[in-house]
Design a protein around this motif. Sequence first.
Motif, PDB file in Angstrom:
ATOM      1  N   TRP A  48     -10.323  -9.633  -5.167  1.00 33.60           N
ATOM      2  CA  TRP A  48      -9.384 -10.663  -5.596  1.00 33.60           C
ATOM      3  C   TRP A  48      -8.786 -10.351  -6.961  1.00 33.60           C
ATOM      4  CZ3 TRP A  48      -6.110 -12.879  -3.048  1.00 33.60           C
ATOM      5  CH2 TRP A  48      -5.458 -14.052  -3.437  1.00 33.60           C
ATOM      6  N   ASP A  49      -8.265  -9.126  -7.071  1.00 32.17           N
ATOM      7  CA  ASP A  49      -7.470  -8.738  -8.233  1.00 32.17           C
ATOM      8  C   ASP A  49      -6.033  -9.117  -7.872  1.00 32.17           C
ATOM      9  OD1 ASP A  49      -5.922  -7.496 -10.175  1.00 32.17           O
ATOM     10  OD2 ASP A  49      -7.079  -5.627 -10.134  1.00 32.17           O
ATOM     11  N   LEU A  50      -5.702 -10.374  -8.068  1.00 32.15           N
ATOM     12  CA  LEU A  50      -4.411 -10.909  -7.633  1.00 32.15           C
ATOM     13  C   LEU A  50      -3.246 -10.151  -8.260  1.00 32.15           C
ATOM     14  CD1 LEU A  50      -2.801 -13.011  -6.049  1.00 32.15           C
ATOM     15  CD2 LEU A  50      -3.074 -14.558  -7.996  1.00 32.15           C
ATOM     16  N   GLU A  51      -3.308  -9.927  -9.556  1.00 35.63           N
ATOM     17  CA  GLU A  51      -2.206  -9.217 -10.215  1.00 35.63           C
ATOM     18  C   GLU A  51      -2.100  -7.784  -9.724  1.00 35.63           C
ATOM     19  OE1 GLU A  51       0.136 -10.800 -11.892  1.00 35.63           O
ATOM     20  OE2 GLU A  51      -1.038 -12.593 -11.478  1.00 35.63           O
ATOM     21  N   GLY A  52      -3.227  -7.135  -9.511  1.00 31.62           N
ATOM     22  CA  GLY A  52      -3.217  -5.778  -8.975  1.00 31.62           C
ATOM     23  C   GLY A  52      -2.652  -5.730  -7.565  1.00 31.62           C
ATOM     24  N   ALA A  53      -3.012  -6.727  -6.752  1.00 27.28           N
ATOM     25  CA  ALA A  53      -2.503  -6.783  -5.374  1.00 27.28           C
ATOM     26  C   ALA A  53      -0.991  -6.991  -5.379  1.00 27.28           C
ATOM     27  CB  ALA A  53      -3.195  -7.893  -4.593  1.00 27.28           C
ATOM     28  N   ILE A  54      -0.501  -7.864  -6.231  1.00 31.32           N
ATOM     29  CA  ILE A  54       0.945  -8.098  -6.311  1.00 31.32           C
ATOM     30  C   ILE A  54       1.653  -6.846  -6.807  1.00 31.32           C
ATOM     31  CG2 ILE A  54       2.726  -9.421  -7.533  1.00 31.32           C
ATOM     32  CD1 ILE A  54       0.664 -11.804  -7.430  1.00 31.32           C
ATOM     33  N   ALA A  55       1.061  -6.181  -7.792  1.00 29.94           N
ATOM     34  CA  ALA A  55       1.659  -4.954  -8.353  1.00 29.94           C
ATOM     35  C   ALA A  55       1.640  -3.794  -7.364  1.00 29.94           C
ATOM     36  CB  ALA A  55       0.936  -4.561  -9.638  1.00 29.94           C
ATOM     37  N   ALA A  56       0.857  -3.911  -6.283  1.00 33.55           N
ATOM     38  CA  ALA A  56       0.803  -2.844  -5.277  1.00 33.55           C
ATOM     39  C   ALA A  56       2.080  -2.773  -4.445  1.00 33.55           C
ATOM     40  CB  ALA A  56      -0.400  -3.055  -4.357  1.00 33.55           C
ATOM     41  N   PHE A  57       2.924  -3.809  -4.539  1.00 30.92           N
ATOM     42  CA  PHE A  57       4.168  -3.882  -3.774  1.00 30.92           C
ATOM     43  C   PHE A  57       5.365  -3.626  -4.693  1.00 30.92           C
ATOM     44  CE2 PHE A  57       1.082  -6.375  -1.499  1.00 30.92           C
ATOM     45  CZ  PHE A  57       1.376  -6.165  -0.167  1.00 30.92           C
ATOM     46  N   THR A  58       6.436  -3.085  -4.136  1.00 30.47           N
ATOM     47  CA  THR A  58       7.675  -2.977  -4.904  1.00 30.47           C
ATOM     48  C   THR A  58       8.192  -4.391  -5.175  1.00 30.47           C
ATOM     49  OG1 THR A  58       9.068  -2.845  -2.924  1.00 30.47           O
ATOM     50  CG2 THR A  58       8.283  -0.734  -3.860  1.00 30.47           C
ATOM     51  N   SER A  59       9.027  -4.537  -6.167  1.00 28.67           N
ATOM     52  CA  SER A  59       9.517  -5.875  -6.525  1.00 28.67           C
ATOM     53  C   SER A  59      10.343  -6.513  -5.405  1.00 28.67           C
ATOM     54  CB  SER A  59      10.327  -5.816  -7.819  1.00 28.67           C
ATOM     55  OG  SER A  59      11.450  -4.970  -7.650  1.00 28.67           O
ATOM     56  N   ASP A  60      10.912  -5.688  -4.527  1.00 26.94           N
ATOM     57  CA  ASP A  60      11.716  -6.220  -3.418  1.00 26.94           C
ATOM     58  C   ASP A  60      11.052  -5.976  -2.055  1.00 26.94           C
ATOM     59  OD1 ASP A  60      12.048  -3.471  -3.395  1.00 26.94           O
ATOM     60  OD2 ASP A  60      14.183  -3.558  -2.910  1.00 26.94           O
TER      61      ASP A  60
END
Length: 179
Positions: free
Chosen positions: A35-47
């Motif tokens: 549950w590294d939420l920020e890391g999981a979100i950062a794993a995707f491109t912004s679009d």
Amino acid sequence: MGFFPKIRASSVVAPEVRADAIDYVNRVNWLFETWDLEGAIAAFTSDARVYHFHGSLHGEAEIRHFLSEVYPYLIPGVSRHASNHIVDVEESGLVAVRYQNLLVRYATLEDAPKLGDGQVHESELLPALWLYSPMLDRLEKTEKGWKIAERYIGSSTTNMMLTPVDTSAAAVAPYLPKP
């Protein structure tokens, strides 16, 4: 697997690209599991685009909302296992990684925090395979490394006996792994 887009391989995949792509998919699974939420979100491109059995998402704001409000019940007491990776470099330059994602429930919501301390837990029901999903991640190489440009979660099967009664983010929040 009609839901998944066709993969049009453009060349033989170099061994280091194959290994890096598989490693990235597995590392992203670990971000979710811990549950590294920020890391999981950062794993995707912004679009990035995500096609999930809970709906379609586009861009960082929708992915953040989804992971914060809809997805948390898939975290506590759950381990992720990606297997049978197939890697292709597409004509677009994206690297497609197809695999099966198996979610194993190893603890109930209430017991999940206790197991973070290395305790042994005994159960007559767990661990058990909770969810099966075929996956396709289309990876883009950026200056910061791999990112998921598109994610497809195919038709999935869930063992409803292992699904929490209340899957709301508020009900699950006390049991999420703490950073």
